[in-house]
Design a protein around this motif. Structure first.
Motif, short mmCIF file in Angstrom:
data_model
loop_
_atom_site.label_atom_id
_atom_site.label_comp_id
_atom_site.label_asym_id
_atom_site.label_seq_id
_atom_site.Cartn_x
_atom_site.Cartn_y
_atom_site.Cartn_z
N TYR A 115 33.26 38.90 45.59
CA TYR A 115 33.21 37.56 45.05
C TYR A 115 32.12 36.89 45.26
CZ TYR A 115 38.23 38.71 44.49
OH TYR A 115 39.36 39.50 44.07
N ILE A 145 34.61 33.65 42.25
CA ILE A 145 34.50 34.28 41.03
C ILE A 145 33.78 35.81 41.37
CG2 ILE A 145 33.06 34.46 38.90
CD1 ILE A 145 32.92 31.29 39.08
N ALA A 175 30.13 36.46 37.64
CA ALA A 175 29.21 35.35 38.34
C ALA A 175 27.86 35.07 37.61
CB ALA A 175 29.07 35.56 40.04
#
Length: 177
Positions: free
Chosen positions: A52, A162, A167
């Motif tokens: 992430y 995210i 992203a």
């Protein structure tokens, strides 16, 4: 000139009369902001391996956005300690402390002053760092609901975690690309 609550200047807009090498008049508005740092924070789940990026989400009046996603960043204090300021800004914005040795410099060596953001009107030069860390799913979940920021500077920052695949289309923040 705009000042912090402690009186230190943070921004200045100057109307100057300047000339180039052949006495050619140059554009005369200059925005002085100084140097800054940005950190690309990549975290991965220690259970699943899912990766992430942590973004900050905050209001950005100049571009008319009430919830703009960007990577953590902040202004330098004039002492030139890029890595120390990067760590301080990261802790302030993300709420996680990091060790200086956990940061990897991304700014090219041929740019010791940093990368120019908008040199036609602003003096800001930014230094980039990478931070990578594995975290348990519980801690990743806690980051998703965190609100941070410096209240003295009117900051209210919501964190967004995210997946890396999403992203790339989640933001138009130039610091991310």
């Amino acid at each position: 000139i705009t000042h912090k609550h402690d009186g230190d200047p943070i921004f200045a807009k100057l109307d100057v009369e300047a000339y180039g090498t052949e006495d050619q008049r140059l554009p005369g508005i200059v925005f002085l902001r100084g140097g800054s740092v940005a950190i690309l924070p990549i975290i991965s789940s220690t259970e699943t391996g899912q990766r992430y990026i942590i973004f900050t989400q905050q209001s950005r009046l100049a571009i008319g956005e009430s919830a703009f996603l960007e990577i953590p960043a902040g202004m330098l204090d004039g002492k030139g300690n890029f890595v120390g300021i990067a760590a301080k800004e990261f802790e302030e914005e993300v709420g996680m402390s990091l060790k200086l040795e956990e940061l990897t410099r991304l700014t090219p060596e041929h740019a010791p002053k940093g990368i120019a953001i908008s040199p036609g009107v602003c003096d800001e030069m930014i230094h980039y760092y990478l931070f990578e860390k594995g975290l348990p799913e519980k801690k990743i979940g806690d980051l998703r609901t965190r609100i941070t920021g410096n209240a003295d500077e009117c900051e209210s920052i919501h964190l967004r975690v995210i997946p890396i695949k999403e992203a790339l289309t989640a933001t138009s923040d130039s610091k991310f690309f």
